[in-house]
Write an enzyme that holds these catalytic residues in place. Structure first.
Site, PDB file in Angstrom:
ATOM      1  CB  CYS A   2      -0.872   0.029   1.242  1.00 39.94           C
ATOM      2  SG  CYS A   2      -1.788  -1.483   1.499  1.00 39.94           S
ATOM      3  NE  ARG A  27       4.696   1.820  -1.042  1.00 44.29           N
ATOM      4  CZ  ARG A  27       5.557   1.653  -0.039  1.00 44.29           C
ATOM      5  NH1 ARG A  27       6.781   2.081  -0.176  1.00 44.29           N
ATOM      6  NH2 ARG A  27       5.195   1.072   1.074  1.00 44.29           N
ATOM      7  CD1 TRP A  75      -0.247  -5.477  -3.884  1.00 41.58           C
ATOM      8  CD2 TRP A  75      -0.252  -6.549  -1.929  1.00 41.58           C
ATOM      9  NE1 TRP A  75       0.243  -6.736  -4.102  1.00 41.58           N
ATOM     10  CE2 TRP A  75       0.252  -7.425  -2.917  1.00 41.58           C
ATOM     11  CE3 TRP A  75      -0.352  -7.018  -0.618  1.00 41.58           C
ATOM     12  CZ2 TRP A  75       0.651  -8.715  -2.635  1.00 41.58           C
ATOM     13  CZ3 TRP A  75       0.048  -8.314  -0.342  1.00 41.58           C
ATOM     14  CH2 TRP A  75       0.545  -9.145  -1.354  1.00 41.58           C
ATOM     15  CG  ASN A 101       1.555  -0.012   4.128  1.00 36.54           C
ATOM     16  OD1 ASN A 101       1.296  -1.210   4.024  1.00 36.54           O
ATOM     17  ND2 ASN A 101       2.722   0.497   3.758  1.00 36.54           N
ATOM     18  N   GLY A 102      -0.281  -1.987   6.278  1.00 37.06           N
ATOM     19  CA  GLY A 102       0.136  -2.924   7.317  1.00 37.06           C
ATOM     20  C   GLY A 102      -1.000  -3.883   7.633  1.00 37.06           C
ATOM     21  CD  GLU A 481      17.623 -11.822  -9.433  1.00 35.61           C
ATOM     22  OE1 GLU A 481      17.098 -12.496  -8.524  1.00 35.61           O
ATOM     23  OE2 GLU A 481      17.243 -10.680  -9.728  1.00 35.61           O
ATOM     24  CE  LYS A 485      14.449  -9.399 -11.713  1.00 40.35           C
ATOM     25  NZ  LYS A 485      14.979  -9.653 -10.429  1.00 40.35           N
ATOM     26  CD  GLU A 488      10.632 -10.174 -10.414  1.00 43.50           C
ATOM     27  OE1 GLU A 488      10.034  -9.879  -9.374  1.00 43.50           O
ATOM     28  OE2 GLU A 488      11.850  -9.999 -10.551  1.00 43.50           O
ATOM     29  CG  HIS A 504      18.688 -36.463  -8.767  1.00 42.76           C
ATOM     30  ND1 HIS A 504      19.035 -37.755  -8.457  1.00 42.76           N
ATOM     31  CD2 HIS A 504      19.845 -35.810  -9.043  1.00 42.76           C
ATOM     32  CE1 HIS A 504      20.352 -37.877  -8.505  1.00 42.76           C
ATOM     33  NE2 HIS A 504      20.871 -36.710  -8.874  1.00 42.76           N
ATOM     34  CE  LYS A 603      11.952  -1.924  -6.051  1.00 40.75           C
ATOM     35  NZ  LYS A 603      12.726  -2.895  -6.853  1.00 40.75           N
TER      36      LYS A 603
END
Ligand code: M6R
Length: 608
Positions: A2, A27, A75, A101-102, A481, A485, A488, A504, A603
């Protein structure tokens, strides 16, 4: 997560709030809203979906006159992303508005109690309970009401609050969720992050945990949660304002990838003094460095991937055993930290809830924590015992690139410093490593200039269903990584495997035409990785290899090769990741994805 923006001053508040919220879009959010006092009452407009909808609804803020207001991008955590769940939330009489926010962890109990007292809830959010609690405690003194509510709630919050009775003030408060306040000659601001208000002011105050701020048009007062006034020193933000703009690039992500040579150099250069590495922020004597028995690296997402690389580099160059943990695991596994342990937490935002909790867990066990952090003044930066900043500047795209590259440099510097101090690196080895480190910015630049080749290749994979990344040792860390990339931002399913693990189980997923990206930058492992490439190729895979210029042998096993310049194998990640970032980016662009703001992602992940 948020975003919060608030303003009280002499200008129209709504356009300033909309502008600030737009700068916090990176964000991540799924609804937006504003509350503005119009001289008589507080008006709220809110809507699910993009900020554009709120802009249209309020004609860019024009239809909401007033010089005092709070805004929010949500969010969703508790309740779907809908109009009714969007913030701000009102008390029943519409005289108190709240943005949050939270997560209020005890909201179910509080909601029950407030319902029993006759309060009616309209939304499914945890936040609405705050509006009703404020109503319950408000007896003409807004500060007292805010303080009483904060004593009742458990969990995390950054808050913006308005009382229709007191239109000359707004309130801000925080615990474990980021919040700053700022001031210029026209008014005072609340924001979740600096870019939201950088256009208006560079004078900001970082709100402390359980601190309350009363903002008026011309001044701010800070209080403890017990209503005692406190003194506060402002921080002058010295970022280049362009740093938070796209500067002609199509996306922040592309711009930030192109900033990597500078980022790497900014993180490196101030810490190389002549033939030495000097990390003043470490605050460790030679004896203390020699006494380290084990390093615990703790982080999330890409920062964790940097940590995995850090393990190989620290163990290789400094010969110190390293354990790397996901912060969300570390915090709940009662980790065994023994004498001589150094805990290193890595975070771009410095606000990641799990990483912050891991830091606190380590400190509670009596261990010192070193933070590798990008955002100056963030919670992790303030709570860590020592902070090594990655000087990457503001990173806006959700998918990290330049901050990740800077984290790698910080880890290389630590490894070299520790290796030299502990007598594991000779002067000659150290000097060769330093030469290679210094060459990285130019080598990264060279790779970025090769973007057209990668764009063409990426265009072929816009329709891919699955992509696998494989590598051994540091190449496995790079694969993790590279895979993140791609997935996402392009929403293509992708996984990274230690190349030796393929047979395996995972190899059964390889079909005719499946793309397998094989990362091979470690000379000692070239032959081993080639064997794995041959295995997947024999089962129909199309093999893309990312390797060093000397490794021409690989052409026998690969269908397509991207070469990276020679460097010390410990630093290869810094180069091999560049084409993989570009690959992910161009696949996402080709698919028409919202590259800077991928769906469902935020973010700064400020809730666990
Ligand atoms: O701000 P942090 O570095 O603590 O964030 C950790 C992760 O959320 C982050 O690295 C995330 O995985 C990236 N956005 C991926 O590109």
């Amino acid at each position: 997560m948020c975003g919060i923006v608030g303003y009280i001053g002499t200008k129209q508040a709504a356009p300033i709030i909309l502008d600030g919220l737009a700068r916090l879009e990176y964000r991540g959010y799924d609804s937006a809203g504003m509350a503005i006092y119009d001289g008589e009452k507080i008006n709220i407009r809110k809507s699910a979906g993009r900020l554009k909808i709120l802009e249209n609804l309020t004609r860019g803020g024009e239809s909401m006159p007033g010089i005092c207001g709070i805004g929010h991008t949500r969010w969703a955590t508790h309740g779907a992303p809908s109009d009714v769940n969007a913030h701000p939330h009102f008390n029943t009489s519409g005289t108190i508005a709240v943005v949050h926010n939270g997560i209020i962890e005890n909201y179910i109990q509080l909601r029950k109690k407030m319902t029993a007292r006759g309060y009616q809830f309209l939304s499914e959010t945890d936040t609405e309970v705050l509006a009703h609690l404020l109503d319950y405690y408000y007896k003409g003194n807004p500060l007292e009401a805010v303080a009483k509510v904060l004593h009742r709630v458990e969990g995390s919050y950054a808050l913006g609050i308005m009382f229709a009775d007191c239109p000359d003030q707004i309130f801000a408060a925080r615990k474990d969720s980021p919040l700053i306040v700022g001031q210029n000659e026209d008014g005072c601001f609340i924001a979740s992050d600096v870019p939201a208000i950088l256009k208006y002011t560079r004078k900001v105050f970082y709100v402390d945990n359980q601190e309350v701020v009363r903002l008026r048009a011309d001044h701010m007062h800070f209080y403890s949660v017990d209503e005692e006034e406190t003194e506060k020193t402002p921080v002058m933000i010295d970022w280049d304002a362009n740093a938070a703009e796209k500067a002609g690039y199509d996306h922040f992500m592309l711009k930030e990838m192109y900033e990597q040579p500078k980022t790497v150099s900014d993180t490196l250069t101030p810490r190389v003094k002549g033939k030495e590495i000097v990390i003043e922020e470490l605050n460790m004597t030679e004896e203390e460095i020699k006494a380290i028995r084990k390093i615990h690296i703790v982080a999330c997402g890409s920062a964790y991937h940097a940590g995995v690389t850090g393990k190989y580099v620290l163990e290789g160059l400094a010969r110190i055993p390293v354990e790397v943990d996901l912060a969300s695991e570390f915090r709940y596994r009662n980790p065994i930290l023994e004498e001589g342990a150094l805990v290193v937490v890595i975070s771009q935002s410095g606000e990641t809830a799990d990483t912050l909790a891991a830091l606190r867990e380590a400190k509670a066990k009596g261990f010192k924590v070193l933070g590798i952090v990008n955002v100056v003044g963030s919670s992790i930066a303030r709570e860590a015992d020592n902070v090594m900043y990655t000087w990457a500047g503001p990173e806006i795209a959700v998918a990290t690139t330049k901050a990740y590259s800077a984290q790698l440099i910080a880890l290389y510097l630590l490894a070299m410093k520790f290796g030299k101090t502990r007598g594991k690196l000779s002067d000659k080895e150290f000097s060769c490593l330093l030469t290679d480190l210094r060459r990285l910015p130019d080598q990264i630049e060279l790779l970025l200039n090769n973007k057209l080749k990668i764009q063409k290749f990426a265009n072929r994979y816009i329709g891919a269903k699955d992509v696998f990344f494989i590598g051994r040792g540091i190449d496995y860390a790079i694969s993790l990584e590279g895979s993140l990339k791609l997935k996402e931002i392009s929403y293509i399913h992708s996984e990274a495997y230690a190349a030796g693990e393929l047979k395996h189980g995972t190899i059964s997923l390889i079909e005719e035409g499946t793309l397998v990206a094989a990362v091979s930058t470690q000379p000692d492992l070239y032959a081993k990785t080639i064997s794995n490439m041959v295995e997947v190729k024999a089962r129909g895979a199309f093999v893309l290899a990312v390797t060093c210029e000397e490794n021409k042998e690989i052409e026998k096993a690969a269908d397509y090769v991207i070469y990276v310049p020679e460097t010390n194998p410990y630093f290869a990640n810094s180069l091999a990741i560049i084409p993989l970032q570009l690959f992910g980016y161009y696949v996402a662009v080709g698919k028409g994805c919202d590259v800077d703001k991928p769906r469902n992602l935020a973010k700064s992940v400020t809730v666990e």
